[in-house]
Design a protein around this motif. Structure first.
Motif, PDB file in Angstrom:
ATOM      1  N   ASN A  10       5.622  -6.265   5.541  1.00 38.74           N
ATOM      2  CA  ASN A  10       4.691  -5.879   4.905  1.00 38.74           C
ATOM      3  C   ASN A  10       3.543  -5.656   5.859  1.00 38.74           C
ATOM      4  O   ASN A  10       2.649  -4.683   5.900  1.00 38.74           O
ATOM      5  CB  ASN A  10       4.353  -6.457   3.784  1.00 38.74           C
ATOM      6  N   VAL A  11       2.932  -6.887   6.410  1.00 44.23           N
ATOM      7  CA  VAL A  11       1.703  -6.872   7.274  1.00 44.23           C
ATOM      8  C   VAL A  11       2.110  -6.091   8.444  1.00 44.23           C
ATOM      9  O   VAL A  11       1.136  -5.432   8.786  1.00 44.23           O
ATOM     10  CB  VAL A  11       1.805  -8.511   7.835  1.00 44.23           C
ATOM     11  N   LYS A  12       3.229  -6.012   9.196  1.00 44.39           N
ATOM     12  CA  LYS A  12       3.354  -5.115  10.350  1.00 44.39           C
ATOM     13  C   LYS A  12       3.400  -3.733   9.873  1.00 44.39           C
ATOM     14  O   LYS A  12       2.643  -3.049  10.880  1.00 44.39           O
ATOM     15  CB  LYS A  12       4.704  -5.406  10.730  1.00 44.39           C
ATOM     16  N   GLU A  13       3.783  -3.214   8.580  1.00 49.42           N
ATOM     17  CA  GLU A  13       3.680  -2.200   8.467  1.00 49.42           C
ATOM     18  C   GLU A  13       2.271  -1.595   8.230  1.00 49.42           C
ATOM     19  O   GLU A  13       1.838  -0.407   8.385  1.00 49.42           O
ATOM     20  CB  GLU A  13       4.369  -1.876   7.214  1.00 49.42           C
ATOM     21  N   TYR A  14       1.341  -2.401   7.668  1.00 53.26           N
ATOM     22  CA  TYR A  14      -0.026  -2.216   7.301  1.00 53.26           C
ATOM     23  C   TYR A  14      -0.642  -2.004   8.627  1.00 53.26           C
ATOM     24  O   TYR A  14      -1.272  -1.075   8.635  1.00 53.26           O
ATOM     25  CB  TYR A  14      -0.741  -3.527   6.835  1.00 53.26           C
ATOM     26  N   TYR A  15      -0.321  -2.790   9.744  1.00 55.60           N
ATOM     27  CA  TYR A  15      -1.109  -2.492  10.965  1.00 55.60           C
ATOM     28  C   TYR A  15      -0.530  -1.294  11.927  1.00 55.60           C
ATOM     29  O   TYR A  15      -1.082  -0.827  12.832  1.00 55.60           O
ATOM     30  CB  TYR A  15      -0.877  -3.853  12.004  1.00 55.60           C
ATOM     31  N   ASN A  16       0.798  -0.782  11.254  1.00 57.98           N
ATOM     32  CA  ASN A  16       1.247   0.304  11.877  1.00 57.98           C
ATOM     33  C   ASN A  16       0.628   1.711  11.158  1.00 57.98           C
ATOM     34  O   ASN A  16       0.732   2.772  11.922  1.00 57.98           O
ATOM     35  CB  ASN A  16       2.845   0.317  11.863  1.00 57.98           C
ATOM     36  N   ARG A  17       0.004   1.467  10.051  1.00 54.01           N
ATOM     37  CA  ARG A  17      -0.554   2.792   9.383  1.00 54.01           C
ATOM     38  C   ARG A  17      -2.072   3.119  10.129  1.00 54.01           C
ATOM     39  O   ARG A  17      -2.553   2.027  10.591  1.00 54.01           O
ATOM     40  CB  ARG A  17      -0.962   2.210   8.113  1.00 54.01           C
ATOM     41  N   ASP A  18      -2.333   4.209  10.064  1.00 50.82           N
ATOM     42  CA  ASP A  18      -3.678   4.805  10.344  1.00 50.82           C
ATOM     43  C   ASP A  18      -4.474   4.877   9.296  1.00 50.82           C
ATOM     44  O   ASP A  18      -4.279   5.796   8.344  1.00 50.82           O
ATOM     45  CB  ASP A  18      -3.326   6.073  11.262  1.00 50.82           C
ATOM     46  N   ARG A  19      -5.549   4.096   9.132  1.00 52.46           N
ATOM     47  CA  ARG A  19      -6.557   3.959   8.101  1.00 52.46           C
ATOM     48  C   ARG A  19      -7.685   4.822   8.576  1.00 52.46           C
ATOM     49  O   ARG A  19      -8.477   4.475   9.196  1.00 52.46           O
ATOM     50  CB  ARG A  19      -6.933   2.709   7.617  1.00 52.46           C
TER      51      ARG A  19
END
Length: 231
Positions: free
Chosen positions: A214-223
């Motif tokens: 989940n944390v990895k996915e968060y950091y792979n997203r473009d906010r």
């Protein structure tokens, strides 16, 4: 430093009942097992250097569940509001907050919650927020009621100042376990620009592998917060 550091992670801890049903056990067994996951998730968050961890434990709407299940959930809370819990929180330097309404709660429960919160108020480590007897819509409605009260004289620059979540930063990442795709009236104001992950694992099964994914996915997203990518 990572872009858009994960500062505040929140969970809708869903799937306890379904976990128990799948194993042909009473729903309460699922709630008991789910409670055991909480200290593990706190450790995961500490290891990731996350400052705020919010856990949606019981909503105002949950009073509509079967009476025996509600009574069990309340007793489960009481069972964890002990000196042992205080020692655990203080040993780990955890500051505990309760976000919720006193309405419908036994005064004994309120006193016990406040006692644990008070015992951790000076801790400087991770801040763990337990949302118990909480409603996002009621929180916002109460804020407007305060403003409309003729005796209200406080100057405010933002309605956030009147919410139960006033001292919390925006939620960066919301994770709902159990693969249900809704936010269930949780921290509506604070979820305005949150990243959301609907995690398939039921809460009692949630583990470090799920957390890291989940944390990895968060950091792979473009906010982007309403902006566009600048190439």
């Amino acid at each position: 430093m990572k872009k858009h550091k994960l500062n505040h992670i929140a969970y809708i801890m869903d799937g306890n009942g379904r976990w128990a049903t799948k194993k042909n056990k009473p729903r309460n067994v699922g709630h008991l097992e789910g409670a055991k996951v909480i200290p593990k998730v706190i450790d995961y968050a500490i290891n990731e250097n996350i400052k705020y961890l919010s856990l949606f434990a019981f909503s105002v709407e949950n009073w509509n569940r079967p009476k025996l299940e509600v009574e069990y959930l309340l007793q489960l809370l009481i069972d964890h509001l002990t000196n042992k819990t205080k020692k655990y929180l203080n040993k780990k330097n955890i500051k505990l907050n309760w976000i919720g309404f006193e309405t419908n709660l036994n005064p004994l429960i309120v006193r016990k919650i406040k006692s644990v919160v008070e015992s951790t108020k000076d801790n400087k480590g991770i801040i763990v927020n337990i949302f118990f007897n909480y409603s996002g819509t009621k929180d916002i409605e109460n804020a407007f009621e305060k403003i409309l009260d003729k005796n209200f004289s406080k100057k405010i620059s933002n309605i956030k100042e009147l919410l139960l979540t006033s001292e919390l930063p925006p939620i960066d990442l919301l994770i709902r376990t159990g693969n249900e795709k809704r936010i269930s009236n949780f921290a509506l104001y604070d979820l305005a620009y949150s990243e959301i992950i609907f995690e398939e694992a039921l809460w009692p099964d949630y583990n470090e592998l799920n957390f890291n994914s989940n944390v990895k996915e968060y950091y792979n997203r473009d906010r982007r917060f309403g902006k566009i990518n600048e190439q």
